[in-house]
Write an enzyme that holds these catalytic residues in place. Structure first.
Site, PDB file in Angstrom:
ATOM      1  N   HIS A  71       0.861  -1.180   0.000  1.00  4.81           N
ATOM      2  CA  HIS A  71       0.000   0.000   0.000  1.00  4.81           C
ATOM      3  C   HIS A  71       0.899   1.231   0.000  1.00  4.81           C
ATOM      4  O   HIS A  71       1.817   1.321   0.811  1.00  4.81           O
ATOM      5  CB  HIS A  71      -0.889   0.008   1.237  1.00  4.81           C
ATOM      6  CG  HIS A  71      -2.033   0.966   1.125  1.00  4.81           C
ATOM      7  ND1 HIS A  71      -1.852   2.328   1.204  1.00  4.81           N
ATOM      8  CD2 HIS A  71      -3.350   0.780   0.915  1.00  4.81           C
ATOM      9  CE1 HIS A  71      -3.022   2.916   1.052  1.00  4.81           C
ATOM     10  NE2 HIS A  71      -3.951   2.001   0.873  1.00  4.81           N
TER      11      HIS A  71
ATOM     12  N   ARG B 297      -5.951  10.343  -0.541  1.00  5.08           N
ATOM     13  CA  ARG B 297      -5.503  10.846  -1.841  1.00  5.08           C
ATOM     14  C   ARG B 297      -6.693  11.036  -2.775  1.00  5.08           C
ATOM     15  O   ARG B 297      -6.711  11.933  -3.598  1.00  5.08           O
ATOM     16  CB  ARG B 297      -4.466   9.906  -2.448  1.00  5.08           C
ATOM     17  CG  ARG B 297      -3.059  10.156  -1.882  1.00  5.08           C
ATOM     18  CD  ARG B 297      -2.053   9.153  -2.415  1.00  5.08           C
ATOM     19  NE  ARG B 297      -2.364   7.817  -1.950  1.00  5.08           N
ATOM     20  CZ  ARG B 297      -2.401   6.735  -2.713  1.00  5.08           C
ATOM     21  NH1 ARG B 297      -2.122   6.822  -3.988  1.00  5.08           N
ATOM     22  NH2 ARG B 297      -2.703   5.569  -2.203  1.00  5.08           N
TER      23      ARG B 297
END
Lengths: 247, 575
Positions: free
Chosen positions: B328, B348
């Site tokens: 990740h 994000r």
């Protein structure tokens, strides 16, 4: 049983690339189930238990504060209070005396979600114990998530399902509230019921979602799927890199 | 609280923020996304799958000769915990009998039990820790489902294929993307609370590699909300779904016709083996993050040790894509106590930006995960040296979260990311005002047991769903597709396995495949004292481990946990 501060824990090993001189890990004394151990100061309760040599079986789950497996109670020197927290996110302190709660005995109401109504009658029938609440706020004080537990139990008494949902949203289900409640309420289970009632009955339905399901079931995308599944890697790749991206 | 020595670097982030904000608000991409060439380059040079020693050829079993992730190869070439000779009487007189055995109590396992029940088949669900203790519980950001009008399931299909480098099994991807909207509805019927717009339409956000806003969410607790709802539903049917906790399966049982016919469980409380006879078996044991592949810290659950793979492989099931691991892009780096913890990609998706120590953006914030991770590793590498170092010897880059409130309005972060805010507030960092320090963290097992659209494996009677299965994500999974995966395929596994269970009569139970495995190890000259499945990793200090191992003397290890040779991922991850 105390061991010398040792450097074998990789976390404390300074890396050559670090310019700053890392301070040596200070050690603190803690009492794990009554037994004295010396552990690094920066350890969480969970790391401290493992540092002491124990393999945790009951009392560890996600290790990140989501699953509620590691409810722990502790006392601190010169403080009469019983504190509680999750072992995975609570730091050790000098003189801490702690024990994990392996499981919280629970009576969960059995129900068919399809046959409920989102109101006080459902609460009364499934969790009548809620009405024993004496508003002492012990549940709130014991919550490691900082949830206003008593407030959502009060909401349950009013049948305010939306408030139960909103206030209890971050509940990790550790059961520390239920364990400490003098009225023996199972707060976290009431929270689950409230959230399910809200999701099932009170959340506004999405028309777009229903339309999309109809499109899928009507086979509207079948041709497009078939054509894409028939494409070779090069054409698919071209299509992929040329696709437009929503800002 | 960030230490003083980072103050200057934090100022750099503040300095570049107004300009980046202006760009983000303009609606144009804040940084040019990579093309196919650039992607290939950064992956081959910086992704841990390509690092030295990442892969090792396996010498036994159905995938013999293939290169698999080294840590997995070692576990697959290890010994069984079970001595078949001593189990004869228990195979004749099993401890439990059930129509459907479900191994694993996460999202896929719960769904399988629920759909089987709806299909009129009773099941027994066995799990290593408690029901719901799983990676499913920990997912934060959201689930992909093509529910928005400007989106379509076929677009979702193309995005998922592109993210997986066009190596995914197309049939599985079609099922995944096509069932998405229905799964959203089904979950809502069970009481899952989706983030919605005032008119009731679903709130959708971007994730890495999505060409449309497609991420549906429950604040940043999607795993907790979905899994607790499913668990509650499982517990509502005690007469039809029997749950056994702290009894992980350690070996499958076949019958004399080579069909899967149950499993051997290992009671963590009494340390005894228990035999389950079942007409059909579903493995939903999840992934292997706790193997700390390549020494990386992990976002995964304590029990994520790949047990299902080991069992299935020993019984003769084929594995797929076991040469690929997902890191990740955003694992926490500071403070040390939460190193490796997941910082949801939704950050994000909502506008958070990764920045180097000069406060510069160096990658499009929403590349697919493997690309984004490789780009972050490159930024911290000796080639660029643009990472930020911590006292504990870790390196990372900033994830500029204060931007989010500036884009969406004050209060947005607090409402959408309560879990993240709480995680950092504990350590005196307010993520609405200060950025986070991040570095890739081991997150997902891209591969697994090969399945078809009915979740069937090459062993009759053995079904697999969720992270333990392989094929649907190819060599890289997009954000939000694993939550969708366990919901879609958990449901299907329950449906098809219960249909199968209705038709079958189990023959004589056997552990012949375990004996065969031992012979094969011998034939290949493999000498190992490892015992698998691992069950749980051991995080005691090395000197304690040595003293614990001493009690075994020269006898073969009896407990795989003790033998776990892995480090807790505290080492600075390989660059």
């Amino acid at each position: 049983m105390s061991r010398k501060p040792q450097t074998k824990v990789a976390a404390e090993k300074p890396s050559k690339t670090v310019k700053q001189t890392p301070p040596k890990a200070r050690m603190v004394t803690v009492y794990i189930m009554g037994k004295r151990h010396v552990v690094p100061e920066h350890a969480t309760i969970m790391r401290a238990i493992e540092y002491s040599g124990q393999q945790i079986i009951r009392g560890a789950g996600c290790r990140e504060g989501f699953c509620g497996a590691c409810g722990t109670i502790y006392r601190l020197p010169g403080d009469y209070k019983i504190h509680s927290g999750l072992a995975c996110t609570t730091l050790v302190q000098e003189g801490m005396s702690l024990t994990q709660i392996p499981a919280v005995p629970m009576e969960k109401a059995i129900y068919d979600i399809e046959k409920l109504s989102p109101d006080v009658d459902t609460i009364k029938r499934l969790y009548p114990v809620v009405f024993r609440c004496v508003a002492c706020n012990t549940c709130t004080k014991s919550c490691p998530q900082g949830i206003q537990v008593m407030d959502y139990i009060q909401a349950a008494k009013r049948g305010d399902v939306a408030a139960i949902m909103d206030i209890s949203f971050d509940c990790v289900g550790c059961g520390l509230c239920a364990l400490r409640c003098p009225a023996e309420i199972v707060q976290h289970k009431v929270g689950v019921l409230g959230r399910r009632l809200y999701g099932r009955y009170l959340a506004k339905e999405s028309k777009e979602l229903d339309a999309r399901i109809k499109q899928v079931q009507g086979g509207e995308y079948d041709d497009e799927y078939a054509s894409m599944m028939g494409m070779d890697k090069t054409s698919l790749s071209k299509m992929y890199y040329e696709r437009d991206i929503e800002p | 609280m960030y230490p003083d020595y980072l103050a200057g670097l934090l100022k750099e982030v503040d300095r570049t923020r107004p300009k980046r904000l202006e760009l983000a608000k303009s609606g144009n991409p804040v940084y040019p996304p990579m093309n196919a060439e650039e992607r290939k380059d950064v992956l081959s040079k910086y992704h841990p799958d390509y690092s030295k020693g990442a892969l090792q050829k396996i010498r036994v079993g159905p995938n013999k000769g293939q290169e698999l992730t080294t840590e997995i190869t070692e576990l697959l070439e290890a010994h069984s915990m079970v001595e078949p000779r001593l189990m004869d009487i228990h195979l004749r007189e099993p401890d439990y009998e059930t129509d459907l055995l479900i191994i694993g109590g996460g999202g896929a396992g719960c769904w399988a039990a629920i759909t089987a029940m709806q299909n009129g088949v009773n099941s027994m669900l066995v799990t290593k820790l408690r029901l719901g203790d799983s990676n499913s519980m920990m997912s934060e950001g959201g689930m992909q489902a093509a529910v928005a009008p400007q989106d379509s399931p076929t677009r979702h299909y193309l995005d998922a294929l592109g993210g997986g480098h066009f190596e995914n099994n197309p049939e599985l991807v079609r099922i995944l993307t096509q069932d998405g909207p229905e799964v959203v509805k089904e979950l809502e019927r069970l009481g899952v609370i989706w983030d919605k717009m005032p008119d009731g339409s679903m709130q959708v956000l971007h994730g890495g590699g999505t060409s449309r806003k497609r991420m549906v969410s429950c604040r940043d607790y999607i795993g907790a909300i979905i899994t607790r709802t499913l668990m509650d539903e499982v517990h509502n049917h005690p007469d039809k779904i029997q749950v056994r906790e702290f009894e992980p399966a350690v070996e499958l049982v076949l019958d004399d016709k080579g069909r899967c016919a149950g499993a051997i469980l290992y009671s963590l409380d009494s340390e005894q083996f228990l035999t389950v006879k079942a007409k059909a078996t579903i493995i939903t044991t999840g992934g292997f993050g706790r193997l700390h592949i390549r020494g990386f810290a992990t976002t995964n659950h304590y029990g994520a040790t790949g047990d299902g793979l080991v069992m299935a492989y020993r019984a003769g099931a084929k594995l797929a894509f076991m040469d690929s691991v997902q890191y990740h892009p955003t694992g926490a780096v500071f403070p040390e106590q939460i190193a490796g913890f997941l910082i949801t990609e939704k950050i994000r998706g909502a506008g958070g930006q990764p920045l180097n120590k000069h406060g510069e953006l160096f990658v499009f914030p929403r590349e697919p995960r493997d690309i984004e991770s490789a780009a972050i590793i490159r930024e911290c590498s000796t080639e660029r040296n643009n990472g930020i170092e911590t006292y504990a010897g870790r390196t990372g880059v900033w994830l500029d979260s204060p931007l989010i409130d500036m884009i969406h309005g004050e209060g947005y972060t607090k409402h959408q990311f309560p879990g993240m805010c709480r995680q950092f507030n504990r350590f005196g960092i307010d993520i609405t005002k200060q950025p986070m320090l991040i570095y890739p963290s081991l997150h997902y097992q891209n591969g697994g047991v090969e399945i078809n659209g009915r979740c069937e494996t090459n062993i009759p009677g053995l079904f697999v769903a969720g992270e333990a299965s392989g094929g649907v994500h190819g060599r890289n999974r997009l954000m939000g597709n694993s939550v969708l995966d366990y919901n879609v395929f958990g449901r299907r596994a329950g449906r098809y396995a219960s249909e199968y269970a209705k038709t079958v009569t189990v023959g004589k139970l056997s552990l012949e495949h375990v004996t065969k495995h031992v012979k094969e190890l011998k034939k290949e000259g493999i000498e190992t004292d490892l015992v698998s499945p691992m069950i749980l990793p051991s995080y005691t200090p090395e000197d304690v481990k040595t003293q614990q191992l001493a009690r075994l003397g020269s006898a073969p290890a009896r407990h795989s946990m003790l033998r776990s040779r892995i480090s807790p991922g505290d080492k600075k991850a390989a660059e």
